[in-house]
Structure formats: C-alpha cells, structure tokens
Design a protein around this motif. Sequence first.
Motif, PDB file in Angstrom:
ATOM      1  N   ARG A  19       0.836  -1.198   0.000  1.00  0.00           N
ATOM      2  CA  ARG A  19       0.000   0.000   0.000  1.00  0.00           C
ATOM      3  C   ARG A  19       0.876   1.255   0.000  1.00  0.00           C
ATOM      4  N   ASN A  20       0.338   2.295  -0.584  1.00  0.00           N
ATOM      5  CA  ASN A  20       1.061   3.554  -0.678  1.00  0.00           C
ATOM      6  C   ASN A  20       0.173   4.664  -0.126  1.00  0.00           C
ATOM      7  N   TYR A  21       0.701   5.400   0.833  1.00  0.00           N
ATOM      8  CA  TYR A  21      -0.054   6.467   1.477  1.00  0.00           C
ATOM      9  C   TYR A  21       0.513   7.826   1.052  1.00  0.00           C
ATOM     10  N   THR A  22      -0.370   8.743   0.826  1.00  0.00           N
ATOM     11  CA  THR A  22       0.032  10.092   0.395  1.00  0.00           C
ATOM     12  C   THR A  22      -0.466  11.117   1.403  1.00  0.00           C
ATOM     13  N   ALA A  23       0.436  11.934   1.875  1.00  0.00           N
ATOM     14  CA  ALA A  23       0.084  13.051   2.762  1.00  0.00           C
ATOM     15  C   ALA A  23       0.305  14.350   1.995  1.00  0.00           C
ATOM     16  N   GLY A 102      -1.505  31.469  -7.361  1.00  0.00           N
ATOM     17  CA  GLY A 102      -0.307  32.268  -7.202  1.00  0.00           C
ATOM     18  C   GLY A 102       0.174  32.354  -5.771  1.00  0.00           C
ATOM     19  N   ASN A 103      -0.755  32.312  -4.812  1.00  0.00           N
ATOM     20  CA  ASN A 103      -0.369  32.471  -3.408  1.00  0.00           C
ATOM     21  C   ASN A 103      -0.540  31.186  -2.604  1.00  0.00           C
ATOM     22  N   LEU A 104      -0.564  30.030  -3.284  1.00  0.00           N
ATOM     23  CA  LEU A 104      -0.773  28.757  -2.593  1.00  0.00           C
ATOM     24  C   LEU A 104       0.268  27.750  -3.068  1.00  0.00           C
ATOM     25  N   ILE A 105       0.906  27.092  -2.119  1.00  0.00           N
ATOM     26  CA  ILE A 105       1.872  26.039  -2.416  1.00  0.00           C
ATOM     27  C   ILE A 105       1.361  24.739  -1.804  1.00  0.00           C
ATOM     28  N   GLN A 106       1.349  23.676  -2.591  1.00  0.00           N
ATOM     29  CA  GLN A 106       0.938  22.359  -2.120  1.00  0.00           C
ATOM     30  C   GLN A 106       2.110  21.400  -2.198  1.00  0.00           C
ATOM     31  N   ILE A 107       2.327  20.694  -1.095  1.00  0.00           N
ATOM     32  CA  ILE A 107       3.404  19.705  -1.017  1.00  0.00           C
ATOM     33  C   ILE A 107       2.780  18.359  -0.665  1.00  0.00           C
ATOM     34  N   SER A 108       3.068  17.340  -1.467  1.00  0.00           N
ATOM     35  CA  SER A 108       2.551  16.000  -1.193  1.00  0.00           C
ATOM     36  C   SER A 108       3.693  14.997  -1.271  1.00  0.00           C
ATOM     37  N   TYR A 109       3.615  13.983  -0.413  1.00  0.00           N
ATOM     38  CA  TYR A 109       4.642  12.940  -0.381  1.00  0.00           C
ATOM     39  C   TYR A 109       3.960  11.596  -0.193  1.00  0.00           C
TER      40      TYR A 109
END
Length: 205
Positions: A19-23, A102-109
């Motif tokens: 399984r692979n989990y993404t946060a 423009g003013n939003l950054i999303q980081i997922s791992y």
Amino acid sequence: AAFAVIALGALAIGLVIPRNYTAKTSILVEQSNIIGPLMEGRAVPTDVANRAMIARDVAFSRKAMNDILQVGGWLASHPSAVAQDQLIEKIKNRTDISSPRGNLIQISYSDPSPQRALLVTRKFGEIVIRESLATKERESRDAFNFIDSQVAQYHAKLTQAEGELERYRRANPDARAGVVADVNTRIAELRRLVDSARMDMIDTR
C-alpha cells in the motif's frame, strides 16, 4: 470463469503490491511584503510568482534533505553517502510540489508507511515556511540597513551644509536671516523722517 480468474488475479496483485499512502500540506503565501511601502522603486521584494519553483529548490536542498532523512528514520541504519544520495532521489521522486494558485503552495509525499508520509510532508512544510520567513527577514534587514545608511548620508550632508551656511553668514553679516526685512523697515523709517523734515522746512519757510 474468465471473470473469476481476472478478479482473483487483480486481488492477488493488490495483496502483493504494498500500500502507498500520500500526505499533503498546503501553504498560503502572504501577498503583501513588509518592505514594499518603504522601498518602492529601490528594492525588489520576493515575488509571489514561481513560488513552487522556489519552494522546490528550498525543499530539495542538501540541508533540507538531511533533515528529511533524519525525520523519516532513514539515518537510523547509518547508510553510506552513496546510499543517502539514492534515498534522496527516491524521496524527490515521491514528492510533488505545485502551486495551484499564485499564493498557494501544495506539497505532497507518498510512502508505504502512513506515519512516515505524515512526518516527511510536515517537515517539508516546516522547511519551506522557515526559509520563507528567513528570506523576509533578510529583505527587511537589508531594507533597514539601506534606509539607515541613507539617513546617515543625509545627516552628514545637512550638517555640512549648515556649517557652510554659518561660515558664510559670519563672513557676510548682511546675509543673516531677517536682514532684508530690517533694511526695508529702516528705509521706510528714513523716508518718513525725510518727509517729516521736508514738511518742517516748508512750514518754516
């Protein structure tokens, strides 16, 4: 029978594949800048544009990746430098940094371990926020130093100008402030005396 075979095959594949989990975390970037009103036309504050690229450079720096390896528990087995580089490349491939607005950054791992996925994503967010605050602090400090140097220069020039003006006034007493008004008043007084003397002379005649 074919449907059953396909279903059982898909189930077996699902059981075999881990399984692979993404946060995912989102960072709202403040559009205003503290040095904007002070340094308009003289300094260029960090623009909101290309925030994702800047965040990616910050998050994937060697210093940041060392923190990520520490948080994720990869350094517990004391891997070699080559193994660390390989782990860093795997982490980069599992990480996505984007800017939907423009003013939003999303980081997922993504990671097989849900706990590690959460910890790594949270650490990425902390690193980006920390570096962003440090950048704003450097901009503010540079702006303060620039304004302080300008004030010192203006003060020195003003002191020099006042000294030269004082020396000029001592060398030229007639150039003192208010001399013109005093001269005009004295001229008016002399004219009045002349007119009065003329009238007295006419009366005497």
